[in-house]
Scaffold this active site. Structure first.
Site, PDB file in Angstrom:
ATOM      1  N   GLY A  41     -60.714  30.263 -13.672  1.00 19.79           N
ATOM      2  CA  GLY A  41     -60.984  30.565 -11.987  1.00 19.79           C
ATOM      3  C   GLY A  41     -61.511  31.699 -11.541  1.00 19.79           C
ATOM      4  O   GLY A  41     -61.295  32.280 -10.649  1.00 19.79           O
ATOM      5  N   THR A  42     -62.773  32.048 -12.019  1.00 22.35           N
ATOM      6  CA  THR A  42     -63.607  33.063 -11.380  1.00 22.35           C
ATOM      7  C   THR A  42     -64.096  32.470 -10.217  1.00 22.35           C
ATOM      8  O   THR A  42     -64.221  33.439  -9.383  1.00 22.35           O
ATOM      9  CB  THR A  42     -64.743  33.363 -12.525  1.00 22.35           C
ATOM     10  OG1 THR A  42     -65.615  32.331 -12.700  1.00 22.35           O
ATOM     11  CG2 THR A  42     -64.069  34.110 -13.844  1.00 22.35           C
ATOM     12  N   ASN A  43     -64.487  31.214 -10.068  1.00 23.16           N
ATOM     13  CA  ASN A  43     -64.838  31.034  -8.695  1.00 23.16           C
ATOM     14  C   ASN A  43     -63.609  30.832  -7.940  1.00 23.16           C
ATOM     15  O   ASN A  43     -63.867  31.119  -6.715  1.00 23.16           O
ATOM     16  CB  ASN A  43     -65.420  29.409  -8.739  1.00 23.16           C
ATOM     17  CG  ASN A  43     -66.961  29.599  -9.421  1.00 23.16           C
ATOM     18  OD1 ASN A  43     -67.675  29.931  -8.624  1.00 23.16           O
ATOM     19  ND2 ASN A  43     -67.089  29.041 -10.669  1.00 23.16           N
TER      20      ASN A  43
ATOM     21  N   MET B 272     -61.225  19.951 -14.824  1.00 19.91           N
ATOM     22  CA  MET B 272     -62.072  18.913 -15.693  1.00 19.91           C
ATOM     23  C   MET B 272     -61.559  17.754 -15.765  1.00 19.91           C
ATOM     24  O   MET B 272     -61.678  16.980 -16.779  1.00 19.91           O
ATOM     25  CB  MET B 272     -61.778  19.810 -17.113  1.00 19.91           C
ATOM     26  CG  MET B 272     -62.281  21.125 -17.172  1.00 19.91           C
ATOM     27  SD  MET B 272     -63.821  21.368 -16.882  1.00 19.91           S
ATOM     28  CE  MET B 272     -64.653  20.418 -18.463  1.00 19.91           C
TER      29      MET B 272
ATOM     30  N   ILE C 279     -61.900  13.919 -14.341  1.00 25.31           N
ATOM     31  CA  ILE C 279     -62.895  13.116 -13.375  1.00 25.31           C
ATOM     32  C   ILE C 279     -62.033  12.270 -12.330  1.00 25.31           C
ATOM     33  O   ILE C 279     -61.062  11.419 -12.744  1.00 25.31           O
ATOM     34  CB  ILE C 279     -63.737  12.108 -14.059  1.00 25.31           C
ATOM     35  CG1 ILE C 279     -64.611  12.999 -15.089  1.00 25.31           C
ATOM     36  CG2 ILE C 279     -64.561  11.138 -13.271  1.00 25.31           C
ATOM     37  CD1 ILE C 279     -65.458  12.263 -16.076  1.00 25.31           C
ATOM     38  N   LEU C 280     -62.278  12.572 -11.140  1.00 25.86           N
ATOM     39  CA  LEU C 280     -61.533  11.914 -10.058  1.00 25.86           C
ATOM     40  C   LEU C 280     -62.354  10.391  -9.516  1.00 25.86           C
ATOM     41  O   LEU C 280     -63.449  10.403  -9.433  1.00 25.86           O
ATOM     42  CB  LEU C 280     -61.572  12.914  -8.879  1.00 25.86           C
ATOM     43  CG  LEU C 280     -60.829  14.147  -9.124  1.00 25.86           C
ATOM     44  CD1 LEU C 280     -61.042  15.031  -7.910  1.00 25.86           C
ATOM     45  CD2 LEU C 280     -59.346  13.699  -9.175  1.00 25.86           C
TER      46      LEU C 280
ATOM     47  N   ASN D 285     -67.474  20.647  -4.727  1.00 25.28           N
ATOM     48  CA  ASN D 285     -67.695  21.067  -6.225  1.00 25.28           C
ATOM     49  C   ASN D 285     -68.893  21.976  -6.285  1.00 25.28           C
ATOM     50  O   ASN D 285     -69.859  21.793  -5.758  1.00 25.28           O
ATOM     51  CB  ASN D 285     -67.847  19.618  -6.946  1.00 25.28           C
ATOM     52  CG  ASN D 285     -67.757  20.053  -8.598  1.00 25.28           C
ATOM     53  OD1 ASN D 285     -67.224  20.594  -9.105  1.00 25.28           O
ATOM     54  ND2 ASN D 285     -68.974  19.616  -9.336  1.00 25.28           N
TER      55      ASN D 285
ATOM     56  N   HIS E 223     -71.775  23.176  -9.442  1.00 31.83           N
ATOM     57  CA  HIS E 223     -72.282  22.796 -10.767  1.00 31.83           C
ATOM     58  C   HIS E 223     -73.116  23.765 -11.122  1.00 31.83           C
ATOM     59  O   HIS E 223     -73.991  24.333 -10.303  1.00 31.83           O
ATOM     60  CB  HIS E 223     -73.022  21.218 -10.625  1.00 31.83           C
ATOM     61  CG  HIS E 223     -73.464  20.886 -11.822  1.00 31.83           C
ATOM     62  ND1 HIS E 223     -72.709  20.484 -12.716  1.00 31.83           N
ATOM     63  CD2 HIS E 223     -74.748  20.911 -12.533  1.00 31.83           C
ATOM     64  CE1 HIS E 223     -73.475  20.229 -13.847  1.00 31.83           C
ATOM     65  NE2 HIS E 223     -74.601  20.338 -13.639  1.00 31.83           N
TER      66      HIS E 223
HETATM   67  C1  GRF Z   1     -68.054  26.884 -13.499  1.00 29.67           C
HETATM   68  O1  GRF Z   1     -69.213  27.303 -14.255  1.00 29.67           O
HETATM   69  C2  GRF Z   1     -68.523  26.107 -12.312  1.00 29.67           C
HETATM   70  O2  GRF Z   1     -69.559  25.706 -12.236  1.00 29.67           O
HETATM   71  C3  GRF Z   1     -68.066  24.655 -13.000  1.00 29.67           C
HETATM   72  O3  GRF Z   1     -66.938  25.212 -13.893  1.00 29.67           O
HETATM   73  C4  GRF Z   1     -66.782  26.602 -14.119  1.00 29.67           C
HETATM   74  C5  GRF Z   1     -65.683  27.183 -13.812  1.00 29.67           C
HETATM   75  O4  GRF Z   1     -65.712  28.200 -14.031  1.00 29.67           O
HETATM   76  N1  GRF Z   1     -67.896  23.520 -12.267  1.00 29.67           N
HETATM   77  P1  GRF Z   1     -64.315  29.165 -13.625  1.00 29.67           P
HETATM   78  O5  GRF Z   1     -62.840  28.622 -13.672  1.00 29.67           O
HETATM   79  O6  GRF Z   1     -64.377  29.216 -12.025  1.00 29.67           O
HETATM   80  O7  GRF Z   1     -64.387  30.478 -14.069  1.00 29.67           O
END
Ligand code: GRF
Length: 208
Positions: A12-14, A90, A92-93, A107, A109
């Site tokens: 969950g860093t994003n 993770m 697929i929808l 999303n 990527h």
């Molecule tokens: C990230 O690399 C993002 O690009 C991909 O999944 C990863 C999620 O990382 N879709 P985090 O859980 O947000 O750290």
């Protein structure tokens, strides 16, 4: 207030970058719910720490993919979310979920789409393939989600330098720090401020 729902599976860093951007006022919105298909995802903890609803919805318990998607649709419709943010989710929808939130799912990527994307390209694999090909720049892409993996209209991209000394891990880290954590909040800001339109599958900005 613009309402955001987030789907996560991992660290969950994003999600954290988005939480920080809301907290600082950069994004004027509310994260109303964070949902994970993994009960132990650290992302859930990050939400809890900030008093954001954090929910585990089990894919296994739902039985079928369709039942799972129906449960997710109900969860987010009940909360009247304006945007669904996939942040390392993770699962697929399929059409049950995607059609319920047309042009309202985004999303991120970790490459410059259309390079190193599509089925099977996730996690470190994306960066391993970039290194194998010897590209000199890679990056990240935020896009709307449609029925095909990593195929929907592109919202933002940011390039990141590849160094000769890179491992997949070091490249992944640089792409996150220099690109992902910046362009994901920026894309959400643009959407929440109604600054984007989609014409013939191309995203156009109304603010420039
Ligand atoms: C990230 O690399 C993002 O690009 C991909 O999944 C990863 C999620 O990382 N879709 P985090 O859980 O947000 O750290």
């Amino acid at each position: 207030m613009f309402k955001i729902g987030v789907l996560v599976s991992g660290g969950g860093t994003n999600l954290q970058a988005i939480i920080d951007a809301v907290e600082s006022g950069y994004i004027n919105a509310e994260i109303v719910s964070v949902v994970s298909n993994r009960s132990k995802a650290y992302a859930l903890k990050r939400a809890e720490n900030k008093g954001i609803e954090a929910v585990f919805i089990s894919r296994k318990q739902a039985g079928s993919a369709e039942a799972y998607e129906r449960a997710l649709v109900k969860h987010f419709k009940d909360r009247k979310v304006d945007l669904i943010v996939l942040a390392g989710f993770m699962v697929i929808l399929g059409p049950t979920f995607i059609n319920a939130f047309e042009n309202k799912i985004i999303n991120i990527h970790p490459s410059l789409i259309p390079s190193f994307c599509g089925n099977g390209f996730y996690g470190l694999k994306v960066h391993e393939e970039a290194l194998k090909k010897g590209v000199k720049v890679t990056g990240a892409t935020v896009h709307f989600v449609n029925a095909k993996a990593d195929d929907g209209p592109i919202i933002l991209q940011k390039a990141v330098e590849v160094k000769d000394s890179d491992s997949a891990e070091s490249l992944q880290k640089r792409v996150m720090e220099e690109a992902e954590w910046k362009i994901y909040p920026e894309a959400i800001k643009l959407i929440s401020e109604n600054k984007l339109i989609i014409e013939n599958n191309i995203v156009r900005r109304l603010d420039r």
